[in-house]
Design a protein around this motif. Structure first.
Motif, PDB file in Angstrom:
ATOM      1  N   THR A 103     -18.408  23.288  52.101  1.00 42.01           N
ATOM      2  CA  THR A 103     -18.373  22.108  52.983  1.00 42.01           C
ATOM      3  C   THR A 103     -19.104  22.360  54.303  1.00 42.01           C
ATOM      4  OG1 THR A 103     -16.222  22.831  53.838  1.00 42.01           O
ATOM      5  CG2 THR A 103     -16.203  21.280  51.985  1.00 42.01           C
ATOM      6  N   ALA A 104     -19.411  23.616  54.613  1.00 40.54           N
ATOM      7  CA  ALA A 104     -20.124  23.926  55.850  1.00 40.54           C
ATOM      8  C   ALA A 104     -21.563  23.415  55.762  1.00 40.54           C
ATOM      9  CB  ALA A 104     -20.118  25.434  56.097  1.00 40.54           C
ATOM     10  N   PRO A 105     -22.159  23.012  56.874  1.00 34.58           N
ATOM     11  CA  PRO A 105     -23.562  22.601  56.862  1.00 34.58           C
ATOM     12  C   PRO A 105     -24.457  23.749  56.388  1.00 34.58           C
ATOM     13  CG  PRO A 105     -22.492  21.982  58.922  1.00 34.58           C
ATOM     14  CD  PRO A 105     -21.537  22.880  58.208  1.00 34.58           C
ATOM     15  N   CYS A 106     -25.499  23.410  55.637  1.00 30.17           N
ATOM     16  CA  CYS A 106     -26.407  24.417  55.084  1.00 30.17           C
ATOM     17  C   CYS A 106     -27.848  24.143  55.509  1.00 30.17           C
ATOM     18  CB  CYS A 106     -26.348  24.433  53.556  1.00 30.17           C
ATOM     19  SG  CYS A 106     -24.783  25.005  52.859  1.00 30.17           S
TER      20      CYS A 106
ATOM     21  N   ALA B 185     -18.870  31.067  52.016  1.00 28.07           N
ATOM     22  CA  ALA B 185     -18.559  29.732  52.541  1.00 28.07           C
ATOM     23  C   ALA B 185     -17.624  28.975  51.620  1.00 28.07           C
ATOM     24  CB  ALA B 185     -19.851  28.953  52.745  1.00 28.07           C
ATOM     25  N   ALA B 186     -17.757  29.201  50.304  1.00 32.31           N
ATOM     26  CA  ALA B 186     -16.878  28.532  49.343  1.00 32.31           C
ATOM     27  C   ALA B 186     -15.472  29.119  49.362  1.00 32.31           C
ATOM     28  CB  ALA B 186     -17.469  28.641  47.932  1.00 32.31           C
ATOM     29  N   GLU B 187     -15.396  30.450  49.488  1.00 33.29           N
ATOM     30  CA  GLU B 187     -14.101  31.135  49.432  1.00 33.29           C
ATOM     31  C   GLU B 187     -13.362  31.101  50.767  1.00 33.29           C
ATOM     32  OE1 GLU B 187     -12.637  32.524  46.838  1.00 33.29           O
ATOM     33  OE2 GLU B 187     -14.252  32.355  45.362  1.00 33.29           O
ATOM     34  N   ARG B 188     -14.110  31.133  51.869  1.00 36.48           N
ATOM     35  CA  ARG B 188     -13.508  31.218  53.201  1.00 36.48           C
ATOM     36  C   ARG B 188     -14.050  30.112  54.113  1.00 36.48           C
ATOM     37  NH1 ARG B 188      -9.056  34.526  53.010  1.00 36.48           N
ATOM     38  NH2 ARG B 188      -9.549  36.459  51.899  1.00 36.48           N
ATOM     39  N   PRO B 189     -13.804  28.858  53.766  1.00 37.11           N
ATOM     40  CA  PRO B 189     -14.354  27.762  54.576  1.00 37.11           C
ATOM     41  C   PRO B 189     -13.833  27.756  56.007  1.00 37.11           C
ATOM     42  CG  PRO B 189     -12.726  26.941  53.010  1.00 37.11           C
ATOM     43  CD  PRO B 189     -13.009  28.368  52.630  1.00 37.11           C
TER      44      PRO B 189
END
Length: 279
Positions: A205-208, A100-104
């Protein structure tokens, strides 16, 4: 010899990539995968590089290989769905956060199940909590053949299931329940990855959905709070009070499945189907 035991469940246009933990197997994600598929999701239970073989197979890989296999699986799967979600257990949760951090632009939401940045659960021997010293010990040439063996309660509060899993683990079939312990070099690799991903958490930045057992025997709930404090996207917490570390198969797995399906569905309903089209 490594055997391929990954699984696929065909469903709708929303897909969930599931990632197992260190020395584990896709089987530990299968019940969650089946539950999500029953809720309408397409599911891909991937297999990490070096896993589902013997100890030399695992030692031939490091954390960058594990992450590369996650990214390759996501790259393949995202072209088959409109919305890609990723969820992982233990080390798999850390790998999910790194994706998620590398490929938002790929990841719509993250299921963070029993995230393990530190082995600090109540069943972990005090000496094992000094795992941050492993890289130094290994660089000095010591203990390369050492392994930290799994012990009771094996991440499971359900005693019947615990007996089944421990028998499988000790049977020598790593495809069924993983290896019976963690080789020290692999633990050092995981520690290095955890330190890297911890610094990258603000890029998520994606919801977790952060799910963790309050009495986790392997990784204390402080690991969950670390993620909640550090990511930049919205957070939904699910604290499970009748499970240990292996929340994907333990007593509250149905609660985990229901909340995950609800969480991913809500995100998908508010998004336009663009993830598949991103080059």
């Amino acid at each position: 010899m490594i055997q391929n035991v990954e699984f696929r469940f065909e469903g709708g246009r929303c897909g969930v990539l599931l990632i197992h933990g260190l020395t584990g197997t896709p089987t530990e994600m299968r019940l969650v995968g089946k539950g999500l598929n029953n809720a309408g999701f397409s599911v891909y239970g991937m297999q990490l590089a070096g896993h589902c073989g013997d100890v030399p197979d695992l030692l031939a890989t490091g954390w960058k290989d594990w992450y590369a296999s996650v990214e390759a699986a996501a790259e393949k799967f995202r072209h088959e769905v409109d919305h890609l979600f990723v969820a992982g257990l233990s080390m798999g949760a850390i790998l999910a956060l790194k994706l998620a951090a590398e490929r938002p632009e790929w990841v719509r939401g993250v299921g963070v199940y029993g995230a393990t940045f530190r082995y600090d659960g109540w069943a972990i021997p005090r000496v094992s909590r000094l795992s941050f010293l492993l890289p130094l010990i290994l660089r000095l040439g010591f203990c390369r053949n050492r392994m930290t063996h799994e012990n009771e309660p094996y991440g499971l509060r359900d005693e019947r299931l615990r007996a089944q899993i421990s028998n499988l683990m000790l049977s020598g079939d790593s495809t069924a329940a993983g290896l019976p312990g963690n080789p020290w070099p692999s633990l050092a690799e995981m520690g290095a990855m955890a330190a890297t991903v911890r610094r990258e958490l603000p890029k998520v930045t994606a919801p977790c959905l952060i799910a963790h057992a309050t009495e986790d025997d392997v990784a204390s709930v402080e690991n969950a709070y670390l993620v909640a404090r550090s990511v930049s996207g919205p957070v939904d917490m699910l604290l499970l009070e009748d499970s240990y570390h292996m929340i994907t198969i333990d007593r509250e797995r149905r609660t985990l499945i229901h909340r995950s399906a609800e969480f991913f569905s809500k995100i998908a309903s508010s998004c336009t189907p663009s993830a598949r089209a991103v080059a």
